[in-house]
Design a protein around this motif. Structure first.
Motif, PDB file in Angstrom:
ATOM      1  N   GLY A 169     -11.236   0.651  -7.531  1.00 22.23           N
ATOM      2  CA  GLY A 169     -10.285  -0.442  -7.378  1.00 22.23           C
ATOM      3  C   GLY A 169      -9.791  -0.643  -5.959  1.00 22.23           C
ATOM      4  N   VAL A 170      -9.051  -1.745  -5.775  1.00 30.00           N
ATOM      5  CA  VAL A 170      -8.642  -2.147  -4.423  1.00 30.00           C
ATOM      6  C   VAL A 170      -7.552  -1.239  -3.845  1.00 30.00           C
ATOM      7  CG1 VAL A 170      -9.302  -4.562  -4.652  1.00 30.00           C
ATOM      8  CG2 VAL A 170      -7.054  -3.838  -5.428  1.00 30.00           C
ATOM      9  N   GLU A 171      -6.726  -0.609  -4.713  1.00 28.82           N
ATOM     10  CA  GLU A 171      -5.685   0.275  -4.184  1.00 28.82           C
ATOM     11  C   GLU A 171      -6.296   1.486  -3.475  1.00 28.82           C
ATOM     12  OE1 GLU A 171      -1.692   0.769  -6.364  1.00 28.82           O
ATOM     13  OE2 GLU A 171      -3.171   0.426  -7.956  1.00 28.82           O
ATOM     14  N   THR A 172      -7.242   2.116  -4.137  1.00 32.92           N
ATOM     15  CA  THR A 172      -7.916   3.260  -3.526  1.00 32.92           C
ATOM     16  C   THR A 172      -8.686   2.838  -2.280  1.00 32.92           C
ATOM     17  OG1 THR A 172      -8.168   4.234  -5.725  1.00 32.92           O
ATOM     18  CG2 THR A 172      -9.498   5.178  -3.964  1.00 32.92           C
ATOM     19  N   LEU A 173      -9.321   1.685  -2.347  1.00 34.86           N
ATOM     20  CA  LEU A 173     -10.055   1.190  -1.194  1.00 34.86           C
ATOM     21  C   LEU A 173      -9.120   0.918  -0.015  1.00 34.86           C
ATOM     22  CD1 LEU A 173     -12.635   0.277   0.155  1.00 34.86           C
ATOM     23  CD2 LEU A 173     -12.399  -1.955  -0.949  1.00 34.86           C
ATOM     24  N   SER A 174      -7.922   0.426  -0.294  1.00 38.13           N
ATOM     25  CA  SER A 174      -6.934   0.221   0.773  1.00 38.13           C
ATOM     26  C   SER A 174      -6.616   1.537   1.476  1.00 38.13           C
ATOM     27  CB  SER A 174      -5.644  -0.381   0.206  1.00 38.13           C
ATOM     28  OG  SER A 174      -5.887  -1.612  -0.427  1.00 38.13           O
ATOM     29  N   GLY A 175      -6.455   2.604   0.696  1.00 37.70           N
ATOM     30  CA  GLY A 175      -6.197   3.913   1.281  1.00 37.70           C
ATOM     31  C   GLY A 175      -7.369   4.414   2.102  1.00 37.70           C
ATOM     32  N   VAL A 176      -8.600   4.203   1.587  1.00 33.53           N
ATOM     33  CA  VAL A 176      -9.796   4.641   2.316  1.00 33.53           C
ATOM     34  C   VAL A 176      -9.893   3.935   3.669  1.00 33.53           C
ATOM     35  CG1 VAL A 176     -12.324   4.540   2.325  1.00 33.53           C
ATOM     36  CG2 VAL A 176     -11.121   5.305   0.275  1.00 33.53           C
ATOM     37  N   LEU A 177      -9.675   2.638   3.668  1.00 30.81           N
ATOM     38  CA  LEU A 177      -9.776   1.872   4.921  1.00 30.81           C
ATOM     39  C   LEU A 177      -8.700   2.295   5.921  1.00 30.81           C
ATOM     40  CD1 LEU A 177     -10.517  -1.688   3.462  1.00 30.81           C
ATOM     41  CD2 LEU A 177     -12.139  -0.101   4.504  1.00 30.81           C
ATOM     42  N   ALA A 178      -7.475   2.498   5.432  1.00 29.73           N
ATOM     43  CA  ALA A 178      -6.387   2.912   6.325  1.00 29.73           C
ATOM     44  C   ALA A 178      -6.648   4.302   6.900  1.00 29.73           C
ATOM     45  CB  ALA A 178      -5.054   2.890   5.564  1.00 29.73           C
ATOM     46  N   VAL A 195       0.868  -1.171   0.000  1.00 32.87           N
ATOM     47  CA  VAL A 195       0.000   0.000   0.000  1.00 32.87           C
ATOM     48  C   VAL A 195       0.908   1.225   0.000  1.00 32.87           C
ATOM     49  CG1 VAL A 195      -1.848   1.225   1.190  1.00 32.87           C
ATOM     50  CG2 VAL A 195      -1.773  -1.270   1.268  1.00 32.87           C
ATOM     51  N   ASP A 196       1.169   1.759  -1.178  1.00 33.00           N
ATOM     52  CA  ASP A 196       2.130   2.851  -1.365  1.00 33.00           C
ATOM     53  C   ASP A 196       1.409   4.195  -1.217  1.00 33.00           C
ATOM     54  OD1 ASP A 196       4.184   4.515  -2.012  1.00 33.00           O
ATOM     55  OD2 ASP A 196       4.369   3.866  -4.111  1.00 33.00           O
ATOM     56  N   VAL A 197       1.726   4.934  -0.138  1.00 34.30           N
ATOM     57  CA  VAL A 197       1.033   6.208   0.105  1.00 34.30           C
ATOM     58  C   VAL A 197       1.423   7.268  -0.919  1.00 34.30           C
ATOM     59  CG1 VAL A 197       0.732   5.797   2.566  1.00 34.30           C
ATOM     60  CG2 VAL A 197       2.798   6.941   1.765  1.00 34.30           C
ATOM     61  N   LEU A 198       2.539   7.066  -1.661  1.00 31.20           N
ATOM     62  CA  LEU A 198       2.930   8.027  -2.693  1.00 31.20           C
ATOM     63  C   LEU A 198       2.169   7.815  -3.994  1.00 31.20           C
ATOM     64  CD1 LEU A 198       6.813   8.134  -2.134  1.00 31.20           C
ATOM     65  CD2 LEU A 198       5.069   9.733  -1.311  1.00 31.20           C
ATOM     66  N   SER A 199       1.451   6.705  -4.081  1.00 30.28           N
ATOM     67  CA  SER A 199       0.621   6.471  -5.257  1.00 30.28           C
ATOM     68  C   SER A 199      -0.597   7.396  -5.202  1.00 30.28           C
ATOM     69  CB  SER A 199       0.168   5.011  -5.291  1.00 30.28           C
ATOM     70  OG  SER A 199      -0.879   4.838  -6.215  1.00 30.28           O
ATOM     71  N   PRO A 200      -0.925   8.080  -6.295  1.00 30.59           N
ATOM     72  CA  PRO A 200      -2.073   9.021  -6.280  1.00 30.59           C
ATOM     73  C   PRO A 200      -3.370   8.356  -5.846  1.00 30.59           C
ATOM     74  CG  PRO A 200      -0.798   9.288  -8.280  1.00 30.59           C
ATOM     75  CD  PRO A 200      -0.243   8.088  -7.587  1.00 30.59           C
ATOM     76  N   LYS A 201      -3.617   7.129  -6.330  1.00 30.15           N
ATOM     77  CA  LYS A 201      -4.854   6.436  -5.971  1.00 30.15           C
ATOM     78  C   LYS A 201      -4.937   6.189  -4.463  1.00 30.15           C
ATOM     79  CE  LYS A 201      -5.924   3.961 -10.270  1.00 30.15           C
ATOM     80  NZ  LYS A 201      -6.153   2.617 -10.854  1.00 30.15           N
ATOM     81  N   VAL A 202      -3.832   5.728  -3.891  1.00 27.15           N
ATOM     82  CA  VAL A 202      -3.826   5.414  -2.459  1.00 27.15           C
ATOM     83  C   VAL A 202      -3.930   6.680  -1.633  1.00 27.15           C
ATOM     84  CG1 VAL A 202      -2.493   4.388  -0.564  1.00 27.15           C
ATOM     85  CG2 VAL A 202      -2.521   3.293  -2.820  1.00 27.15           C
TER      86      VAL A 202
END
Length: 616
Positions: free
Chosen positions: A557-566, A464-471
């Motif tokens: 997608g799951v990357e953005t959802l990972s960021g939302v949950l975190a 889960v890369d916080v530097l990724s725009p989606k995350v």
């Protein structure tokens, strides 16, 4: 309605997949690694319904017990504060043991029944069991939100008109909202808190069992070791039973000043005994060596113990910031000398400051447990924090029981001495209620992290890369969600309280003889306002929580959802602790100020806020 609809959704979603692979291989029925999708969906749906029903039944029975206990505590207060304390505490203990034991028994029976079908397919078995945690936590959402709206709307409406405008005592029977206020204490603080802790317990148990099923425990078919989470909870019930005796049988409460120390000792004794119990269980139930973790049995013991002691630290910090025996609450009370504005400022500052130590305690427990046993260690730390749940619920349910006992004493026109005794019980109850919320929040943080780890691994997200725009976008949106949720619930409380205030004012203005005590108010209308508001207004916040992951995951997608949950996890913990402690501090500051002028430890403003005595 929610249970039926959501159970249907779970069944349709799981039933639509091709099959369920238990070994991470392509799903082919010829190799025998799959279970038919229909059966997987059926078992998962059944476990969801079992978790939801267990949560509902536990909350319902807890409210029944609390209702019986209210009047009995009032009557025992005639004999002294010690007798009243024992009655209130034992009633709360019944609620605690009922919820923790029923959750454990139903989960254990479900596992053994499902095992008939799954056999040695441990991964498939415990994957289907995860619905149990979802059912418990979804009911907790409605119990917490609906109960909170109910009780606060009634509380605000009763106090604003009765105490402030009409200058009559709290819980005066002339106040039309007084019954709704007393009912709300049971709905929000008994059923709501019980279902909340049950949801955390069910989810942490399921998370630990799922991870254990893919470890060496599952590979070696070691059922006893795999059920280690359930054994920890079982020992917790026995420990809490012994701990309860210290409050009710071994030591006697003789003065109001001894109530809070007695409740504090419950936390210390249960934690100390539980540490010994977990050590014994770890030594007896776990094999000497297992491959998935860095340590053996002693490693898992440390995971449980670090969560257990982190919970104790959170409890003590909560007690310090919400008890009127310490300077933070006394400072909030003293700030009232210059008006409501400074009181609000001091209260908010107290809540923000109270977050610091609990967050460090949670951080240390996460680091230690993850270093030892990865996500399984975090799930076990959460279970450790919840292992003394029976004691935590006992001291939490004790509060609203004592509060309602005081209300009954006031409504029945009993001696002011009885009301002083019940108020002493209630003041300690406000603190213990805040302690219970601290446990719930801390364990929920650990459980959420464990479930987040399970989601990331299941969804195939390696990093889960916080530097990724989606995350990063997901993180910001996720951190916003608790504020959105809080805004919705607070506005719901405000809207319901507005209706309550208008109704109470209407009755005081239109019912002849109400203030003189010769006419009876219309209690039922006020109860209906709170009931309708709680059922109607809890739907939007509930929908926000349940639909957000589905919508974000489907659209982005799951990357953005990972960021939302975190983001939601990190933000939600801070808001929950600060809001809980601010509320507890304000409530006890009020009790501190209102102490009778005749008491030796009266509050600094007691003479200025004495309420009028109603004609008998």
């Amino acid at each position: 309605m929610f249970m039926v609809v959501f159970a249907a959704i779970i069944f349709l979603f799981l039933g639509s997949i091709e099959g369920f692979s238990t070994k991470g291989q392509p799903c082919t029925y010829s190799t025998g690694t799959c279970k038919p999708a229909l059966y997987t969906a059926l078992f998962s749906t059944a476990s969801f319904l079992l978790g939801a029903i267990t949560s509902l039944v536990s909350g319902f029975l807890g409210m029944k017990i609390a209702t019986y206990a209210n009047a009995r505590t009032t009557l025992e207060a005639r004999k002294g504060v010690g007798k009243a304390f024992i009655t209130a505490f034992r009633s709360g203990a019944v609620m605690g043991f009922l919820l923790s034991s029923s959750g454990l028994v139903v989960l254990y029976i479900t596992i053994n029944v499902f095992k008939v079908y799954y056999g040695d397919d441990w991964e498939g078995l415990f994957e289907s069991i995860t619905g149990y945690g979802l059912g418990g936590s979804s009911m907790a959402l409605f119990g917490r939100v609906g109960g909170g709206i109910y009780t606060k709307a009634a509380d605000v409406g009763a106090d604003l008109v009765g105490k402030v405008e009409r200058n009559i005592p709290e819980d005066d029977p002339r106040n039309p909202a007084v019954i709704a206020d007393n009912v709300g204490d049971n709905v929000g603080d008994i059923a709501g808190m019980g279902s909340d802790l049950f949801g955390s317990y069910a989810e942490s148990s399921c998370a630990a069992l799922v991870v254990a099923s893919i470890s060496s425990f599952g590979i070696n078919h070691d059922f006893t070791a795999m059920c280690y989470p359930l054994l920890v909870s079982s020992v917790g019930i026995i420990v809490c039973l012994l701990t309860t005796l210290f409050a009710t049988d071994f030591f006697e409460i003789k003065a109001a000043s001894e109530i809070e120390p007695a409740l504090k000792k419950q936390l210390i004794i249960s934690t100390a005994l539980m540490t010994i119990g977990v050590a014994v269980i770890s030594w007896l139930a776990l094999p000497a060596k297992f491959t998935i973790f860095n340590f053996g049995a002693q490693g898992l013991f440390f995971c449980v113990a670090v969560g257990l002691w982190a919970g104790l630290i959170i409890g003590f910090v909560t007690e310090y910031y919400t008890s009127n025996a310490y300077s933070p609450v006394q400072d909030v009370a003293d700030s009232c000398r210059t008006g409501a504005a400074t009181n609000v400022i001091f209260g908010l500052a107290l809540g923000y400051k109270s977050v610091i130590i609990p967050i460090f305690a949670i951080a240390v427990s996460i680091y230690v447990s993850f270093s030892i046993a990865a996500m399984y260690g975090i799930a076990m730390a959460a279970l450790g924090m919840l292992s003394t749940m029976a004691t935590g619920l006992a001291i939490d349910a004790y509060g609203p029981i004592s509060d309602n006992a005081g209300g009954i004493a006031e409504m029945a026109g009993m001696s002011h001495r009885i009301r002083e005794r019940t108020d002493a019980l209630d003041a300690a109850g406000n603190t213990t209620a805040a302690i219970g919320k601290g446990f719930a929040i801390g364990s929920a943080a650990l459980v959420s992290l464990a479930l987040f780890g399970a989601f990331v691994s299941r969804a195939g997200v390696k990093v889960v890369d916080v530097l990724s725009p989606k995350v990063f976008i997901g993180l910001i949106v996720g951190a916003m969600l608790p504020y959105w949720f809080s805004a919705m619930t607070m506005k719901s409380v405000g809207s319901a309280a507005l209706k309550m205030v208008e109704e109470v004012r209407r009755q005081f203005n239109t019912i002849p003889g109400l203030m003189e005590g010769t006419a009876k108010p219309d209690y039922a209308t006020c109860v209906k306002i709170s009931t309708d508001a709680s059922i109607k207004e809890m739907i939007p916040p509930g929908a926000l929580v349940m639909l957000t992951p589905l919508i974000v995951g489907t659209l982005f997608g799951v990357e953005t959802l990972s960021g939302v949950l975190a983001g939601a996890l990190v933000s939600g913990v801070q808001i929950a602790i600060s809001a809980s402690n601010t509320g507890g501090a304000w409530d006890n500051a009020k009790k501190y100020i209102e102490r009778p002028a005749t008491a030796s430890t009266r509050g600094p403003l007691a003479p200025r806020v004495q309420t009028a005595t109603r004609p008998l």
